[in-house]
Design a protein around this motif. Structure first.
Motif, PDB file in Angstrom:
ATOM      1  N   MET A 229       0.846  -1.190   0.000  1.00  0.00           N
ATOM      2  CA  MET A 229       0.000   0.000   0.000  1.00  0.00           C
ATOM      3  C   MET A 229       0.886   1.245   0.000  1.00  0.00           C
ATOM      4  O   MET A 229       1.973   1.252   0.580  1.00  0.00           O
ATOM      5  CB  MET A 229      -0.908   0.029   1.223  1.00  0.00           C
ATOM      6  CG  MET A 229      -1.766  -1.215   1.418  1.00  0.00           C
ATOM      7  SD  MET A 229      -3.053  -1.407   0.173  1.00  0.00           S
ATOM      8  CE  MET A 229      -4.221  -0.164   0.721  1.00  0.00           C
ATOM      9  N   VAL A 230       0.428   2.293  -0.647  1.00  0.00           N
ATOM     10  CA  VAL A 230       1.117   3.574  -0.609  1.00  0.00           C
ATOM     11  C   VAL A 230       0.834   4.253   0.734  1.00  0.00           C
ATOM     12  O   VAL A 230      -0.242   4.086   1.311  1.00  0.00           O
ATOM     13  CB  VAL A 230       0.646   4.490  -1.761  1.00  0.00           C
ATOM     14  CG1 VAL A 230       1.315   5.863  -1.671  1.00  0.00           C
ATOM     15  CG2 VAL A 230       0.949   3.856  -3.098  1.00  0.00           C
ATOM     16  N   ARG A 231       1.809   4.971   1.242  1.00  0.00           N
ATOM     17  CA  ARG A 231       1.660   5.761   2.470  1.00  0.00           C
ATOM     18  C   ARG A 231       1.346   4.906   3.698  1.00  0.00           C
ATOM     19  O   ARG A 231       0.639   5.320   4.597  1.00  0.00           O
ATOM     20  CB  ARG A 231       0.586   6.837   2.297  1.00  0.00           C
ATOM     21  CG  ARG A 231       0.908   7.855   1.207  1.00  0.00           C
ATOM     22  CD  ARG A 231      -0.149   8.946   1.162  1.00  0.00           C
ATOM     23  NE  ARG A 231      -1.452   8.418   0.786  1.00  0.00           N
ATOM     24  CZ  ARG A 231      -1.855   8.235  -0.461  1.00  0.00           C
ATOM     25  NH1 ARG A 231      -1.045   8.528  -1.457  1.00  0.00           N
ATOM     26  NH2 ARG A 231      -3.065   7.762  -0.705  1.00  0.00           N
ATOM     27  N   GLN A 232       1.874   3.698   3.709  1.00  0.00           N
ATOM     28  CA  GLN A 232       1.773   2.825   4.885  1.00  0.00           C
ATOM     29  C   GLN A 232       0.328   2.517   5.290  1.00  0.00           C
ATOM     30  O   GLN A 232       0.068   2.154   6.437  1.00  0.00           O
ATOM     31  CB  GLN A 232       2.508   3.462   6.081  1.00  0.00           C
ATOM     32  CG  GLN A 232       3.968   3.795   5.825  1.00  0.00           C
ATOM     33  CD  GLN A 232       4.791   2.556   5.529  1.00  0.00           C
ATOM     34  OE1 GLN A 232       4.610   1.537   6.162  1.00  0.00           O
ATOM     35  NE2 GLN A 232       5.691   2.646   4.563  1.00  0.00           N
ATOM     36  N   GLN A 233      -0.622   2.672   4.376  1.00  0.00           N
ATOM     37  CA  GLN A 233      -2.007   2.356   4.712  1.00  0.00           C
ATOM     38  C   GLN A 233      -2.185   0.846   4.773  1.00  0.00           C
ATOM     39  O   GLN A 233      -1.582   0.096   3.997  1.00  0.00           O
ATOM     40  CB  GLN A 233      -2.960   2.963   3.686  1.00  0.00           C
ATOM     41  CG  GLN A 233      -2.966   4.487   3.714  1.00  0.00           C
ATOM     42  CD  GLN A 233      -4.109   5.059   2.897  1.00  0.00           C
ATOM     43  OE1 GLN A 233      -5.046   4.356   2.581  1.00  0.00           O
ATOM     44  NE2 GLN A 233      -4.031   6.327   2.566  1.00  0.00           N
ATOM     45  N   SER A 234      -3.007   0.388   5.691  1.00  0.00           N
ATOM     46  CA  SER A 234      -3.189  -1.038   5.873  1.00  0.00           C
ATOM     47  C   SER A 234      -4.211  -1.629   4.907  1.00  0.00           C
ATOM     48  O   SER A 234      -4.134  -2.797   4.548  1.00  0.00           O
ATOM     49  CB  SER A 234      -3.612  -1.344   7.314  1.00  0.00           C
ATOM     50  OG  SER A 234      -4.826  -0.655   7.628  1.00  0.00           O
ATOM     51  N   SER A 235      -5.188  -0.817   4.493  1.00  0.00           N
ATOM     52  CA  SER A 235      -6.221  -1.327   3.598  1.00  0.00           C
ATOM     53  C   SER A 235      -7.014  -0.185   2.982  1.00  0.00           C
ATOM     54  O   SER A 235      -6.944   0.960   3.432  1.00  0.00           O
ATOM     55  CB  SER A 235      -7.175  -2.262   4.347  1.00  0.00           C
ATOM     56  OG  SER A 235      -7.869  -1.544   5.349  1.00  0.00           O
ATOM     57  N   ASP A 236      -7.778  -0.522   1.928  1.00  0.00           N
ATOM     58  CA  ASP A 236      -8.707   0.427   1.325  1.00  0.00           C
ATOM     59  C   ASP A 236     -10.055   0.312   2.025  1.00  0.00           C
ATOM     60  O   ASP A 236     -10.348  -0.702   2.662  1.00  0.00           O
ATOM     61  CB  ASP A 236      -8.897   0.097  -0.160  1.00  0.00           C
ATOM     62  CG  ASP A 236      -7.755   0.572  -1.026  1.00  0.00           C
ATOM     63  OD1 ASP A 236      -7.122   1.578  -0.660  1.00  0.00           O
ATOM     64  OD2 ASP A 236      -7.488  -0.067  -2.061  1.00  0.00           O
TER      65      ASP A 236
END
Length: 260
Positions: A229-236
């Motif tokens: 994921m971009v920007r260390q995001q865990s999920s959409d």
């Protein structure tokens, strides 16, 4: 650069990541490559011959070693042949750039002048005139984007066809059902030591009638990193926004990727 000075080699796709790793492991490049060849049970004389790495391989290694912000393109479409997935990796360096292009079981690796990078990216992207008849639903399921990024054509297709809105978005659903669509993700990376982190990614779903930007932070697998994921995001979120995307807008955003 004279065209005769541009090395070009072809290798099995299963060895493409090893080629990139060998370039970065400058002191252990030969060992990395030979171990990968042995594991794959294949020998590639255009990379290693007469007891050492070839001159062509070393020339192709150089931009990979110098590149700090490579670009990848992941493309998926049911009408691609012979394989539904295509991958491209561009290692930009100040003078020369190494391009890795994979289709099916074969990868082509070649050298270009860095000023040619926009042309190569455009030639490998579904950017062309469309009708801009924006007929898609405003949101799609996150699971559909996950399936697209993993190359699961049938699951993605089933999730993209929304039974509750198909009559409101008739043309979009007809084009999906007829396998007349493409998913693409362009990602710009930052090299940190010997690994890569995605710093920007643009994903689109395109049909003959229009292109749509997918508001996802998901980055498909590439030769730089596994899915992430971009920007260390865990999920959409469960539902992801889909918005009409003019080709000029897409190209303007991609132009920022060419900054070294």
């Amino acid at each position: 650069m004279n065209t005769k000075d541009r090395p070009t080699i072809s290798i099995p796709t299963c060895l493409t990541e090893a080629f990139r790793t060998a370039a970065l492991e400058s002191e252990n490049g030969e060992r990395v490559w030979l171990e990968a060849e042995e594991a794959a049970g294949q020998r590639v004389e255009s990379v290693f011959s007469a007891g050492c790495l070839t001159e062509d391989a070393m020339n192709l290694f150089a931009p990979i070693q110098k590149s700090t912000h490579p670009i990848t393109i992941y493309s998926l479409s049911p009408h691609y042949t012979p394989n539904v997935i295509r991958q491209l990796c561009i290692f930009q360096a100040p003078v020369s750039t190494t391009v890795l292009r994979s289709v099916g079981e074969e990868s082509h690796i070649y050298l270009i002048d860095t000023e040619e990078t926009p042309h190569v990216l455009l030639a490998n992207s579904p950017i062309f005139t469309r009708e801009n008849d924006f007929d898609a639903p405003r949101r799609i399921q996150s699971q559909a984007v996950d399936a697209l990024s993993r190359g699961d054509i049938e699951k993605a297709k089933g999730l993209l066809i929304d039974r509750t809105t198909r009559y409101m978005n008739a043309r979009f659903h007809r084009e999906i059902e007829e396998d007349n669509w493409e998913y693409s993700a362009w990602t710009r990376w930052k090299r940190v030591a010997r690994r890569y982190e995605p710093i920007s990614s643009i994903a689109t779903l395109s049909t003959p009638s229009a292109s749509y930007k997918i508001a996802t932070s998901r980055v498909p697998s590439s030769y730089l990193a596994p899915p992430c994921m971009v920007r260390q995001q865990s999920s959409d979120p469960a539902q992801i926004k889909l918005e009409g995307y003019y080709q000029t807008m897409l190209w303007c955003e991609l132009a920022n990727y060419f900054n070294l």
